[in-house]
Design a protein around this motif. Structure first.
Motif, PDB file in Angstrom:
ATOM      1  N   GLY A  22      -6.801  22.253  -2.248  1.00  0.00           N
ATOM      2  CA  GLY A  22      -6.428  21.506  -3.641  1.00  0.00           C
ATOM      3  C   GLY A  22      -5.544  20.273  -3.492  1.00  0.00           C
ATOM      4  O   GLY A  22      -5.555  19.755  -4.306  1.00  0.00           O
ATOM      5  N   LEU A  23      -4.664  20.126  -2.539  1.00  0.00           N
ATOM      6  CA  LEU A  23      -3.900  19.261  -2.416  1.00  0.00           C
ATOM      7  C   LEU A  23      -4.242  17.781  -2.184  1.00  0.00           C
ATOM      8  O   LEU A  23      -3.755  16.789  -3.005  1.00  0.00           O
ATOM      9  N   VAL A  24      -5.396  17.540  -1.469  1.00  0.00           N
ATOM     10  CA  VAL A  24      -6.197  16.275  -1.473  1.00  0.00           C
ATOM     11  C   VAL A  24      -6.537  15.937  -2.924  1.00  0.00           C
ATOM     12  O   VAL A  24      -6.462  14.740  -3.316  1.00  0.00           O
ATOM     13  N   GLN A  25      -7.182  16.652  -3.481  1.00  0.00           N
ATOM     14  CA  GLN A  25      -7.639  16.431  -4.819  1.00  0.00           C
ATOM     15  C   GLN A  25      -6.629  16.173  -5.786  1.00  0.00           C
ATOM     16  O   GLN A  25      -6.765  15.141  -6.658  1.00  0.00           O
ATOM     17  N   GLY A  26      -5.706  16.950  -5.664  1.00  0.00           N
ATOM     18  CA  GLY A  26      -4.342  16.542  -6.582  1.00  0.00           C
ATOM     19  C   GLY A  26      -3.932  15.305  -6.230  1.00  0.00           C
ATOM     20  O   GLY A  26      -3.554  14.780  -7.195  1.00  0.00           O
ATOM     21  N   SER A  27      -3.804  14.940  -4.847  1.00  0.00           N
ATOM     22  CA  SER A  27      -3.094  13.699  -4.658  1.00  0.00           C
ATOM     23  C   SER A  27      -3.984  12.747  -5.114  1.00  0.00           C
ATOM     24  O   SER A  27      -3.510  11.403  -5.460  1.00  0.00           O
ATOM     25  N   GLN A  28      -5.141  12.765  -5.006  1.00  0.00           N
ATOM     26  CA  GLN A  28      -6.333  11.499  -5.759  1.00  0.00           C
ATOM     27  C   GLN A  28      -5.835  11.394  -7.021  1.00  0.00           C
ATOM     28  O   GLN A  28      -5.877  10.199  -7.447  1.00  0.00           O
ATOM     29  N   ALA A  29      -5.759  12.598  -7.834  1.00  0.00           N
ATOM     30  CA  ALA A  29      -5.627  12.371  -9.199  1.00  0.00           C
ATOM     31  C   ALA A  29      -4.123  11.751  -9.428  1.00  0.00           C
ATOM     32  O   ALA A  29      -4.141  11.042 -10.600  1.00  0.00           O
ATOM     33  N   GLU A  46     -11.421   8.303  -4.149  1.00  0.00           N
ATOM     34  CA  GLU A  46     -11.505   9.467  -3.169  1.00  0.00           C
ATOM     35  C   GLU A  46     -10.568   9.388  -1.831  1.00  0.00           C
ATOM     36  O   GLU A  46     -10.883   9.550  -0.944  1.00  0.00           O
ATOM     37  N   SER A  47      -9.209   8.922  -2.506  1.00  0.00           N
ATOM     38  CA  SER A  47      -8.258   8.698  -1.318  1.00  0.00           C
ATOM     39  C   SER A  47      -6.811   8.773  -2.115  1.00  0.00           C
ATOM     40  O   SER A  47      -7.069   8.555  -3.296  1.00  0.00           O
ATOM     41  N   PRO A  48      -5.834   9.429  -1.507  1.00  0.00           N
ATOM     42  CA  PRO A  48      -4.387   9.409  -2.165  1.00  0.00           C
ATOM     43  C   PRO A  48      -3.842   7.925  -2.060  1.00  0.00           C
ATOM     44  O   PRO A  48      -2.617   8.284  -1.956  1.00  0.00           O
ATOM     45  N   LEU A  49      -4.542   6.969  -1.941  1.00  0.00           N
ATOM     46  CA  LEU A  49      -3.810   5.609  -1.532  1.00  0.00           C
ATOM     47  C   LEU A  49      -3.945   4.780  -2.986  1.00  0.00           C
ATOM     48  O   LEU A  49      -4.722   4.847  -3.604  1.00  0.00           O
ATOM     49  N   LEU A  50      -2.899   3.967  -3.117  1.00  0.00           N
ATOM     50  CA  LEU A  50      -3.059   2.896  -4.387  1.00  0.00           C
ATOM     51  C   LEU A  50      -2.323   1.404  -3.784  1.00  0.00           C
ATOM     52  O   LEU A  50      -1.338   1.495  -2.959  1.00  0.00           O
ATOM     53  N   TYR A  51      -2.845   0.453  -4.561  1.00  0.00           N
ATOM     54  CA  TYR A  51      -2.244  -0.716  -4.260  1.00  0.00           C
ATOM     55  C   TYR A  51      -1.423  -1.029  -5.319  1.00  0.00           C
ATOM     56  O   TYR A  51      -1.869  -1.110  -6.351  1.00  0.00           O
ATOM     57  N   ARG A  93       0.909  -1.098  -0.043  1.00  0.00           N
ATOM     58  CA  ARG A  93       0.039   0.072   0.080  1.00  0.00           C
ATOM     59  C   ARG A  93       1.148   1.240   0.044  1.00  0.00           C
ATOM     60  O   ARG A  93       1.720   1.436   0.851  1.00  0.00           O
ATOM     61  N   LEU A  94       0.655   2.303  -0.713  1.00  0.00           N
ATOM     62  CA  LEU A  94       1.480   3.403  -1.145  1.00  0.00           C
ATOM     63  C   LEU A  94       0.536   4.521  -0.749  1.00  0.00           C
ATOM     64  O   LEU A  94      -0.524   4.432  -1.204  1.00  0.00           O
ATOM     65  N   ASN A  95       1.323   5.837  -0.488  1.00  0.00           N
ATOM     66  CA  ASN A  95       0.520   6.979   0.014  1.00  0.00           C
ATOM     67  C   ASN A  95       1.103   7.786  -1.061  1.00  0.00           C
ATOM     68  O   ASN A  95       2.239   8.211  -1.248  1.00  0.00           O
ATOM     69  N   VAL A  96       0.249   8.908  -1.673  1.00  0.00           N
ATOM     70  CA  VAL A  96       0.749   9.926  -2.625  1.00  0.00           C
ATOM     71  C   VAL A  96       0.631  11.238  -1.637  1.00  0.00           C
ATOM     72  O   VAL A  96      -0.209  11.552  -0.954  1.00  0.00           O
ATOM     73  N   GLY A  97       1.779  11.848  -1.616  1.00  0.00           N
ATOM     74  CA  GLY A  97       2.060  13.093  -0.977  1.00  0.00           C
ATOM     75  C   GLY A  97       2.664  12.979   0.582  1.00  0.00           C
ATOM     76  O   GLY A  97       2.897  11.878   0.900  1.00  0.00           O
ATOM     77  N   ARG A  98       2.405  13.953   1.031  1.00  0.00           N
ATOM     78  CA  ARG A  98       2.825  13.950   2.661  1.00  0.00           C
ATOM     79  C   ARG A  98       1.842  13.614   3.698  1.00  0.00           C
ATOM     80  O   ARG A  98       0.532  13.661   3.282  1.00  0.00           O
TER      81      ARG A  98
END
Length: 286
Positions: free
Chosen positions: A82-89, A129-134, A67-72
């Motif tokens: 706008g950071l959360v929306q950008g991280s999701q994209a 709807e989250s900055p996470l990816l698998y 499991r990875l997270n985008v951003g800090r």
């Protein structure tokens, strides 16, 4: 001469002996199953045994997940508009490059596989709807799947970081800073020459040229310091913020044997129940 009554057929009883016999009613499915429950359950039992045999004879496939997270992860960064929306994209975009050559080639070199084989065994998906990816990897053993998942995650992070550095303003700012430094050094040397010329001949022309060089020198000094500050800020921002971070590395792998067994048993019970009811109805109505 015979009378009409002499040619009529003889009757026996009230309705006559030629009356058609009425067939017995058909036995329904529920009654047939109750009468022949052993026959009705036999197909399901046989198919269930066949499903178990198939599931355990087949070599299982293992899947490991990172499991990875985008951003800090700090709250201060998450509060930036706008950071959360950008991280999701970005999470969705990064998940689509898991089979890119800069990702699969390092994994293939370290595991002894081909890039095409690695690309087929890797997959990634972003959580809506989250900055996470698998990142998921399949292998013939649990250790193989775990190793490939962790290697692929590290290669993906390296690829994303390289792309980010290549698209940043750091190289441009460094080139401008070097050019400004050379211009500043040239103006310093020119001011020294003009100061010496004013000492030898303090004319209006020499003093005017010296004043102009001093003004140009101050502007060049300010530009050099500004570019230096901007370049250092860009480098510190890149080093302080990792675009992709590992939240949970792969430590184990799941086998698909149980899920395959459940699917086969479900199909076996459905097909066996239908066949068993049909056999019981046919047996009851023979």
């Amino acid at each position: 001469m015979e009378r009409p009554s002499d040619v009529l057929p003889e009757r026996s009883g009230r309705f006559g002996s030629s009356a058609a016999e009425v067939p017995p009613p058909l036995v329904g499915a529920w009654s047939a199953v109750r009468r022949h429950w052993l026959l009705a359950s036999l197909p399901a039992l046989l198919l269930a045994l066949a499903a178990v045999a198939i599931a355990f004879q087949r070599d299982p496939a293992y899947t490991a997940q990172v499991r990875l997270n985008v951003g800090r992860l700090d709250i201060g960064a998450q509060s930036i508009p706008g950071l959360v929306q950008g991280s999701q994209a970005l999470a969705s975009a990064y998940s689509r490059v898991i089979d890119a050559q800069p990702v699969v080639k390092p994994v293939a070199a370290k595991t002894g596989s081909t890039p095409d084989d690695v690309a087929e065994r890797l997959s990634a998906s972003a959580i809506p709807e989250s900055p996470l990816l698998y990142v998921e990897a399949k292998g013939e053993s649990a250790g193989e799947a775990v190793e490939m998942a962790n290697l692929a995650s590290a290669a993906l992070i390296e690829h994303v970081t390289t792309l980010s550095r290549a698209s940043s303003d750091g190289p441009r700012l460094l080139r401008e800073f070097r050019a400004a430094s050379r211009s500043f050094e040239g103006l310093v040397a020119k001011r020294r020459r003009l100061d010496a010329a004013v000492e030898r001949s303090p004319s209006e022309r020499n003093r005017g040229a010296a004043e102009k060089v001093r003004a140009d020198l101050e502007a060049a000094n300010l530009r050099t310091r500004t570019l230096s500050s901007l370049y250092q800020t860009s480098q510190q921002g890149q080093s302080a913020t990792t675009l992709l971070q590992v939240l949970s590395p792969a430590t184990g792998a799941d086998s698909d044997r149980n899920s395959l067994l459940q699917r086969l048993l479900f199909l076996a019970l459905i097909a066996g129940a239908a066949s068993g009811v049909a056999l019981a109805v046919v047996r009851a109505n023979r």
